[in-house]
Design a protein around this motif. Structure first.
Motif, PDB file in Angstrom:
ATOM      1  N   THR A 147       0.812  -1.233   0.000  1.00 17.12           N
ATOM      2  CA  THR A 147       0.000   0.000   0.000  1.00 17.12           C
ATOM      3  C   THR A 147       0.842   1.278   0.000  1.00 17.12           C
ATOM      4  OG1 THR A 147      -1.333  -1.283   1.522  1.00 17.12           O
ATOM      5  CG2 THR A 147      -2.250   0.776   0.798  1.00 17.12           C
ATOM      6  N   PRO A 148       1.919   1.376   0.784  1.00 18.40           N
ATOM      7  CA  PRO A 148       2.696   2.635   0.718  1.00 18.40           C
ATOM      8  C   PRO A 148       3.242   2.946  -0.686  1.00 18.40           C
ATOM      9  CG  PRO A 148       3.266   1.417   2.686  1.00 18.40           C
ATOM     10  CD  PRO A 148       2.409   0.508   1.865  1.00 18.40           C
ATOM     11  N   PRO A 149       3.874   1.984  -1.400  1.00 17.12           N
ATOM     12  CA  PRO A 149       4.321   2.343  -2.761  1.00 17.12           C
ATOM     13  C   PRO A 149       3.168   2.706  -3.692  1.00 17.12           C
ATOM     14  CG  PRO A 149       5.086   0.126  -2.173  1.00 17.12           C
ATOM     15  CD  PRO A 149       4.362   0.658  -1.003  1.00 17.12           C
ATOM     16  N   LEU A 150       2.034   2.017  -3.526  1.00 19.28           N
ATOM     17  CA  LEU A 150       0.872   2.346  -4.372  1.00 19.28           C
ATOM     18  C   LEU A 150       0.390   3.772  -4.097  1.00 19.28           C
ATOM     19  CD1 LEU A 150      -1.714  -0.598  -4.572  1.00 19.28           C
ATOM     20  CD2 LEU A 150      -0.670   0.622  -6.457  1.00 19.28           C
ATOM     21  N   THR A 151       0.342   4.120  -2.803  1.00 25.62           N
ATOM     22  CA  THR A 151      -0.112   5.463  -2.428  1.00 25.62           C
ATOM     23  C   THR A 151       0.876   6.512  -2.941  1.00 25.62           C
ATOM     24  OG1 THR A 151      -0.992   4.458  -0.421  1.00 25.62           O
ATOM     25  CG2 THR A 151      -0.933   6.846  -0.459  1.00 25.62           C
ATOM     26  N   MET A 152       2.165   6.205  -2.801  1.00 25.79           N
ATOM     27  CA  MET A 152       3.209   7.140  -3.265  1.00 25.79           C
ATOM     28  C   MET A 152       3.073   7.374  -4.776  1.00 25.79           C
ATOM     29  SD  MET A 152       5.669   8.650  -1.656  1.00 25.79           S
ATOM     30  CE  MET A 152       5.781  10.150  -2.580  1.00 25.79           C
ATOM     31  N   PHE A 153       2.839   6.276  -5.475  1.00 22.16           N
ATOM     32  CA  PHE A 153       2.665   6.342  -6.929  1.00 22.16           C
ATOM     33  C   PHE A 153       1.454   7.206  -7.272  1.00 22.16           C
ATOM     34  CE2 PHE A 153       0.637   4.316 -10.676  1.00 22.16           C
ATOM     35  CZ  PHE A 153       1.592   4.649 -11.621  1.00 22.16           C
ATOM     36  N   SER A 154       0.375   7.003  -6.515  1.00 23.56           N
ATOM     37  CA  SER A 154      -0.844   7.777  -6.728  1.00 23.56           C
ATOM     38  C   SER A 154      -0.591   9.276  -6.510  1.00 23.56           C
ATOM     39  CB  SER A 154      -1.934   7.264  -5.773  1.00 23.56           C
ATOM     40  OG  SER A 154      -3.028   8.121  -5.774  1.00 23.56           O
ATOM     41  N   ILE A 155       0.188   9.572  -5.462  1.00 24.38           N
ATOM     42  CA  ILE A 155       0.505  10.980  -5.164  1.00 24.38           C
ATOM     43  C   ILE A 155       1.264  11.621  -6.346  1.00 24.38           C
ATOM     44  CG2 ILE A 155       1.912  12.493  -3.680  1.00 24.38           C
ATOM     45  CD1 ILE A 155       1.277  10.527  -1.350  1.00 24.38           C
ATOM     46  N   PHE A 156       2.302  10.935  -6.814  1.00 24.33           N
ATOM     47  CA  PHE A 156       3.113  11.478  -7.914  1.00 24.33           C
ATOM     48  C   PHE A 156       2.282  11.710  -9.177  1.00 24.33           C
ATOM     49  CE2 PHE A 156       7.140   9.605  -5.904  1.00 24.33           C
ATOM     50  CZ  PHE A 156       7.524  10.833  -5.405  1.00 24.33           C
ATOM     51  N   ILE A 157       1.471  10.700  -9.527  1.00 27.04           N
ATOM     52  CA  ILE A 157       0.671  10.817 -10.755  1.00 27.04           C
ATOM     53  C   ILE A 157      -0.352  11.951 -10.609  1.00 27.04           C
ATOM     54  CG2 ILE A 157      -1.030   9.615 -12.221  1.00 27.04           C
ATOM     55  CD1 ILE A 157       1.637   8.456 -12.729  1.00 27.04           C
ATOM     56  N   GLY A 158      -0.925  12.079  -9.420  1.00 24.05           N
ATOM     57  CA  GLY A 158      -1.896  13.149  -9.166  1.00 24.05           C
ATOM     58  C   GLY A 158      -1.248  14.518  -9.299  1.00 24.05           C
ATOM     59  N   TRP A 159      -0.039  14.642  -8.724  1.00 26.73           N
ATOM     60  CA  TRP A 159       0.684  15.914  -8.840  1.00 26.73           C
ATOM     61  C   TRP A 159       0.944  16.240 -10.310  1.00 26.73           C
ATOM     62  CZ3 TRP A 159       5.112  15.024  -4.691  1.00 26.73           C
ATOM     63  CH2 TRP A 159       4.574  15.188  -3.419  1.00 26.73           C
ATOM     64  N   PHE A 160       1.330  15.201 -11.037  1.00 24.71           N
ATOM     65  CA  PHE A 160       1.623  15.390 -12.461  1.00 24.71           C
ATOM     66  C   PHE A 160       0.358  15.827 -13.218  1.00 24.71           C
ATOM     67  CE2 PHE A 160       1.933  13.539 -16.780  1.00 24.71           C
ATOM     68  CZ  PHE A 160       3.013  14.284 -17.252  1.00 24.71           C
ATOM     69  N   GLY A 161      -0.771  15.204 -12.898  1.00 24.62           N
ATOM     70  CA  GLY A 161      -2.059  15.577 -13.530  1.00 24.62           C
ATOM     71  C   GLY A 161      -2.389  17.030 -13.271  1.00 24.62           C
ATOM     72  N   GLY A 162      -2.143  17.468 -12.031  1.00 26.11           N
ATOM     73  CA  GLY A 162      -2.397  18.863 -11.660  1.00 26.11           C
ATOM     74  C   GLY A 162      -1.499  19.815 -12.455  1.00 26.11           C
ATOM     75  N   MET A 163      -0.238  19.385 -12.627  1.00 26.97           N
ATOM     76  CA  MET A 163       0.707  20.226 -13.360  1.00 26.97           C
ATOM     77  C   MET A 163       0.307  20.387 -14.831  1.00 26.97           C
ATOM     78  SD  MET A 163       4.563  19.491 -14.455  1.00 26.97           S
ATOM     79  CE  MET A 163       3.893  18.766 -15.935  1.00 26.97           C
ATOM     80  N   VAL A 164      -0.128  19.293 -15.437  1.00 29.52           N
ATOM     81  CA  VAL A 164      -0.525  19.318 -16.851  1.00 29.52           C
ATOM     82  C   VAL A 164      -1.680  20.293 -17.047  1.00 29.52           C
ATOM     83  CG1 VAL A 164      -1.560  17.936 -18.715  1.00 29.52           C
ATOM     84  CG2 VAL A 164       0.303  16.980 -17.358  1.00 29.52           C
TER      85      VAL A 164
END
Lengths: 251, 257
Positions: A147-164
């Motif tokens: 779960t921690p790596p999955l959550t971390m991955f989710s955080i990064f992708i979400g940040w990237f989506g916000g940036m786009v």
């Protein structure tokens, strides 16, 4: 009324006993690393693509909504901090847990309920093989690890989506440098750690609830479907209910 | 064959005034019987008479509400008894592990308990497969097997456990007469070659007559007759016919609205 309360309490008790039994079998973990690996792969690999898609769009929508409000007062530079904090403290752990419940929890309940209905669990017991040792404990360990790596991955992708969205939507047009700088100015390591801890607790309990509902199935094949529905509903209520208390404890 | 023979002796089973209740329903009332070492004992009765429930109390999956079941003098409801005395159960529907091949189903018990080296386990599994003519099915998954083959795999899986006591729950149900005869032959052969104590639950009269050393007739949770198959079946044929007559009138069925 009393019967319902009694049933509720006995259900809670069953989950506690199941968790305690699973912890009792932790010393057998080295022998079960193959199973843990398999479950990690199932939970991680299969949830990975859907977490990516969902997180990207959550980050994107969050940036869009906050961008629309903030550009009216000329405060677009705060989009990064809002998206960053919301995702890592709240949205990523909760959404990952929801997806884990829908993708992994439902499959786990269906598998264990089917084993119960078709007497495979009874067969294990007659062989003096504890179903908790080989079916529940490795899954809980896998959920705890993945779960921690999955959550971390989710955080990064979400940040990237916000940036786009911040960069390419006309009425925001925020440069990525300002977006990331705004995020890093407000974000601390504790924010990320708290999100990961929250995700780990949710993941552990989603899998515990799924296993308990599966093993507690009785009756015919129709009950398998009911157990799956119950497992997902209980998990989601649990996530939202405990979210408040975990957040308060971590603040 | 030799590696499938348990180094421990077969055991006796004693049921002492066993009563089992589910909520308000008394399923088994004051049932007592004893099974000698190496004997084939049949529990016979119509559907719903409590045979399978009684069997579950012998294997320790169900604790009797009153009375007790002893296996080799030890309480059957205590899980430690089943660690000391190896007990196999052939489930009515097989209860095979659907995610594994037939070979892995058989090898599961010794692998999990680390009873032998992998090469010895393979040898033992191959012997069990050969004994029950299942060699060609070794790599199939249970979903690909016929009903008769599933029963034979379930028996083979129990054999690999080297049981001192082997329980069969309706071993011939849902099988055609030829396959049912094969299964009853297998049960007899296993007793002869392995000297394992066997308890067979069935409503199949032919099976009971052909394999049992002694038997009991169970109806509505109580023993109606006991003795050898000849004594029980030959005592009063009319009474036996009455015993197996369905409780609904098949000539003039009435349906409730």
């Amino acid at each position: 009324m009393w019967n319902r309360a009694n049933k509720y309490l006995s259900d809670v008790g069953y989950h506690v006993v199941l968790l305690a039994s699973a912890l009792r079998y932790l010393p057998s973990l080295p022998r079960q690393m193959n199973r843990v690996g398999l479950y990690c792969f199932e939970m991680g690999y299969k949830t990975f693509p859907i977490v990516a898609i969902l997180s990207f769009f959550i980050g994107a929508v969050l940036a869009l909504q906050t961008g629309f409000a903030l550009q009216q007062v000329g405060a677009e530079s705060f989009i990064g901090s809002i998206v960053g904090l919301s995702l890592c403290r709240e949205l990523a752990p909760v959404m990952t847990a929801f997806l884990l419940s829908g993708r992994v929890g439902s499959a786990t309940t269906a598998e264990l309920a089917s084993m119960k209905v078709y007497q495979e669990i009874d067969a294990l017991q007659t062989m003096n093989i504890s179903p908790v040792r080989i079916l529940v404990m490795p899954r809980l360990v896998a959920a705890f690890l993945i779960t921690p790596p999955l959550t971390m991955f989710s955080i990064f992708i979400g940040w990237f989506g916000g940036m786009v969205v911040s960069k390419f939507v006309n009425f925001i047009s925020l440069s990525p440098t300002i977006y990331w700088r705004g995020m890093m100015d407000f974000l601390t390591q504790d924010d990320v750690t708290d999100g990961l801890i929250k995700g780990q607790i949710f993941g552990l309990f989603v899998v515990l609830i799924a296993c308990a509902q599966g093993l507690n199935t009785s009756g015919g094949p129709r009950e398998i479907g009911f157990s799956v529905t119950r497992s997902v509903v209980i998990s989601m209520i649990f996530i939202l209910f405990t979210d408040y208390f975990i957040t308060q404890a971590l603040l | 064959m030799s590696t499938l023979v348990s180094d421990k002796k077969s055991v006796c089973v004693d049921a002492e005034e066993v009563g089992i209740r589910f909520g308000d329903t008394q399923v088994i009332s004051d049932v007592s019987f004893s099974v000698k070492e190496g004997e084939i004992f049949v529990i016979m009765g119509p559907s719903g008479s409590g045979k399978s429930v009684l069997l579950r109390s012998v294997i320790g999956l169900l604790k009797p509400t009153s009375g007790r079941v002893l296996i080799g003098g030890l309480d059957a409801s205590d899980r430690q008894t089943h660690e000391k005395i190896k007990t196999g159960l052939v489930f009515q529907a097989g209860a095979l592990f659907n995610s594994m091949s037939v070979f892995d189903n058989l090898a599961f018990y010794p692998r999990e308990h680390r009873l032998a080296k992998e090469s010895d386990i393979r040898e033992k599994v191959e012997q069990a497969l050969e004994m029950l003519s299942l060699k060609e099915a070794a790599n199939k998954i249970p979903a690909e097997l016929s009903g008769g083959m599933k029963k034979r795999v379930a028996i083979a899986r129990s054999l690999v456990m080297e049981p001192q006591l082997l329980l069969y729950d309706e071993p011939t149900s849902e099988l055609d007469p030829t396959m049912a005869a094969t299964i009853s032959e297998v049960i007899g052969t296993l007793r002869e070659e392995l000297n394992v104590t066997s308890i067979v639950v069935s409503h199949d009269r032919d099976l009971a007559e052909s394999i049992s050393d002694r038997m009991i007739l169970l109806k509505r949770g109580t023993i109606r007759a006991s003795g050898t198959a000849k004594e029980v079946m030959g005592s009063d044929s009319e009474e036996i016919e009455e015993f197996f007559r369905p409780e609904i009138d098949v000539e003039n069925p009435r349906f409730r609205r």
